[in-house]
Design a protein around this motif. Structure first.
Motif, PDB file in Angstrom:
ATOM      1  N   ASP A  88       2.074  -3.823  -6.003  1.00 52.50           N
ATOM      2  CA  ASP A  88       1.825  -3.398  -4.717  1.00 52.50           C
ATOM      3  C   ASP A  88       2.333  -4.274  -3.586  1.00 52.50           C
ATOM      4  O   ASP A  88       2.107  -5.348  -3.600  1.00 52.50           O
ATOM      5  CB  ASP A  88       0.484  -2.915  -4.828  1.00 52.50           C
ATOM      6  CG  ASP A  88      -0.197  -1.883  -3.599  1.00 52.50           C
ATOM      7  OD1 ASP A  88      -1.070  -2.177  -3.228  1.00 52.50           O
ATOM      8  OD2 ASP A  88       0.913  -1.096  -3.213  1.00 52.50           O
ATOM      9  N   HIS A  89       2.997  -3.222  -2.460  1.00 55.12           N
ATOM     10  CA  HIS A  89       3.166  -4.099  -1.489  1.00 55.12           C
ATOM     11  C   HIS A  89       3.966  -5.536  -1.689  1.00 55.12           C
ATOM     12  O   HIS A  89       3.509  -6.461  -1.095  1.00 55.12           O
ATOM     13  CB  HIS A  89       2.069  -4.453  -0.425  1.00 55.12           C
ATOM     14  CG  HIS A  89       1.694  -3.191  -0.021  1.00 55.12           C
ATOM     15  ND1 HIS A  89       2.265  -2.646   1.165  1.00 55.12           N
ATOM     16  CD2 HIS A  89       0.417  -2.224   0.043  1.00 55.12           C
ATOM     17  CE1 HIS A  89       1.739  -1.312   1.420  1.00 55.12           C
ATOM     18  NE2 HIS A  89       0.730  -1.379   0.670  1.00 55.12           N
ATOM     19  N   LEU A 144       2.248   2.053   8.155  1.00 54.07           N
ATOM     20  CA  LEU A 144       0.800   2.553   7.884  1.00 54.07           C
ATOM     21  C   LEU A 144       0.120   2.135   9.346  1.00 54.07           C
ATOM     22  O   LEU A 144      -0.223   1.185   9.370  1.00 54.07           O
ATOM     23  CB  LEU A 144       0.160   1.898   6.667  1.00 54.07           C
ATOM     24  CG  LEU A 144       0.659   2.365   5.426  1.00 54.07           C
ATOM     25  CD1 LEU A 144       0.129   1.535   4.349  1.00 54.07           C
ATOM     26  CD2 LEU A 144       0.247   3.882   5.261  1.00 54.07           C
ATOM     27  N   HIS A 184      -4.586   1.273   5.585  1.00 57.82           N
ATOM     28  CA  HIS A 184      -5.261   0.613   4.553  1.00 57.82           C
ATOM     29  C   HIS A 184      -6.758   0.474   5.025  1.00 57.82           C
ATOM     30  O   HIS A 184      -6.959   0.631   6.433  1.00 57.82           O
ATOM     31  CB  HIS A 184      -4.568  -0.783   4.397  1.00 57.82           C
ATOM     32  CG  HIS A 184      -3.535  -0.475   3.590  1.00 57.82           C
ATOM     33  ND1 HIS A 184      -2.569  -1.425   3.781  1.00 57.82           N
ATOM     34  CD2 HIS A 184      -3.347   0.321   2.601  1.00 57.82           C
ATOM     35  CE1 HIS A 184      -1.373  -0.976   3.054  1.00 57.82           C
ATOM     36  NE2 HIS A 184      -1.777   0.167   2.200  1.00 57.82           N
ATOM     37  N   HIS A 214      -0.222   5.885   0.663  1.00 56.78           N
ATOM     38  CA  HIS A 214      -0.724   4.695   0.946  1.00 56.78           C
ATOM     39  C   HIS A 214      -2.207   4.941   1.652  1.00 56.78           C
ATOM     40  O   HIS A 214      -2.179   5.937   2.576  1.00 56.78           O
ATOM     41  CB  HIS A 214       0.074   3.626   1.454  1.00 56.78           C
ATOM     42  CG  HIS A 214       0.815   3.110   0.389  1.00 56.78           C
ATOM     43  ND1 HIS A 214       0.943   1.668   0.035  1.00 56.78           N
ATOM     44  CD2 HIS A 214       2.108   3.522  -0.311  1.00 56.78           C
ATOM     45  CE1 HIS A 214       1.953   1.368  -1.014  1.00 56.78           C
ATOM     46  NE2 HIS A 214       2.542   2.418  -0.870  1.00 56.78           N
ATOM     47  N   ASN A 257      -2.487   5.715  -3.810  1.00 52.87           N
ATOM     48  CA  ASN A 257      -2.852   4.435  -4.175  1.00 52.87           C
ATOM     49  C   ASN A 257      -4.388   4.196  -3.416  1.00 52.87           C
ATOM     50  O   ASN A 257      -4.755   4.684  -2.451  1.00 52.87           O
ATOM     51  CB  ASN A 257      -2.089   3.400  -2.750  1.00 52.87           C
ATOM     52  CG  ASN A 257      -0.753   3.136  -3.451  1.00 52.87           C
ATOM     53  OD1 ASN A 257      -0.334   3.557  -4.291  1.00 52.87           O
ATOM     54  ND2 ASN A 257      -0.109   1.870  -3.018  1.00 52.87           N
TER      55      ASN A 257
END
Ligand SMILES: O=C(COP(=O)(O)O)N(O)CCCCO
Ligand code: NA
Ligand SMILES: [Zn+2]
Length: 311
Positions: A88-89, A144, A184, A214, A257
């Motif tokens: 991830d990322h 994001l 996030h 996400h 996610n």
């Protein structure tokens, strides 16, 4: 079975359901995610951030990546559901290299903070490299960040569907994370959740590939309240309501996610158990309640995303 992420997501994309990608840093979360997915007879994606790899390898990146591959493969090869392991990322090449070498199912190259042309160039290189090892690739377009009062933050962070078409054609990327207003962590929106569904619909029409949401934790009231009952301080925590996520799935999101929800569920159970059992010092006991809440979140998400029964 330990499978390629592409296999899981292409099927989901065809049948318009979504598969959750749960972040792990340790054995305990992995155990309960797998247990929940087996009970729901569902495919599941396990993902680790660069921080998780550093944590597991105690700073040795390849060792950390290898440890997660071995742990996940050990579970995958002993159960009858498809399981993939995803980086991830991935922002730094040494983590992408370690994940490819260690045998991850897929990697995300996150160059979304770069200008479009640069993101495209970097992603194209990683796709060539990963595909040479049979590993699929996720990339992100747009950044994001929440939407304040229906306009995106000044940096115009939402994805441009026309750019997405060019990006996918030029890079050959396997799945794409469009920025449509999520962010996030546990404090996603000041007011109500605002996702740009029209934009998402356009991206799916123009790219036709599996899409990734996400910042998709819902931050369930139940666990926030419980954690706060036991001295947690999560005031103002706000996630994406399940109904909003279901709308995204209908519009073409296939990987969802989820990290924060597992963290909050676990800490609620841990705080409760420790407070109620001051004599307890066996981790197999005081982790139990939090681990069971993690499993509850896993099973609930597999259900509402439509992944249950799709193994
Ligand atoms: O998009 C997500 C999930 O974000 P969240 O679970 O915070 O909504 N991730 O990529 C997980 C790692 C980010 C830190 O939480
Ligand atoms: Na990812
Ligand atoms: Zn993310």
């Amino acid at each position: 079975m330990y499978v390629s992420t592409k296999e899981i997501l292409n099927k989901a994309s065809k049948e318009f359901y979504a598969v959750p990608a749960f972040n792990i840093n340790n054995l305990e979360f992995l155990m309960k995610i797998i247990e929940g997915a087996v009970e729901k007879n569902a495919p599941v994606i396990i993902e680790t951030s660069e921080g998780a790899i550093k944590y597991a390898g105690n700073g040795d990146i390849y060792r950390g990546a290898r440890l997660f591959v071995k742990m996940v493969r050990e579970f995958a090869e002993t159960v009858n559901i498809p399981i993939a392991l995803h980086l991830d990322h991935g922002k730094h090449m040494e983590f992408i290299a370690a994940a490819i070498r260690a045998g991850y199912s897929s990697v995300m190259i996150d160059a979304s903070h770069e200008p479009f042309k640069e993101n495209l160039k970097i992603t194209k290189e990683v796709v060539k490299w990963a595909h040479a090892s049979g590993i699929s690739v996720e990339a992100e377009l747009g950044q994001l960040a929440g939407i304040e009062d229906n306009v995106s933050a000044e940096k115009n962070v939402l994805i441009d569907p026309e750019e997405a078409k060019i990006f996918v054609e030029e890079t050959g990327v396997d799945f794409l994370a469009p920025a449509i207003g999520t962010s996030h962590g546990a404090f996603k929106f000041k007011g109500e959740a605002k996702l740009d569904f029209e934009r998402l619909k356009r991206v799916k029409e123009l790219t036709g590939i599996p899409l990734v949401l996400h910042g998709a934790s819902s931050v369930p009231e139940k666990y926030v309240k419980l954690a706060e009952e036991f001295e947690a301080n999560l005031g103002g925590a706000k996630g994406v309501p399940a109904e909003e996520i279901k709308k995204c799935v209908k519009l073409g999101i296939n990987k969802v996610n989820t990290d924060t929800d597992l963290r909050i569920a676990f800490v609620a159970g841990l705080r409760k158990h420790l407070k109620e059992n001051p004599k307890e010092f066996d981790p197999r006991k005081y982790f139990k309640e939090g681990m069971n809440f993690v499993k509850e979140v896993v099973m609930d998400r597999l259900e509402f995303l439509g992944a249950a029964g799709k193994a």
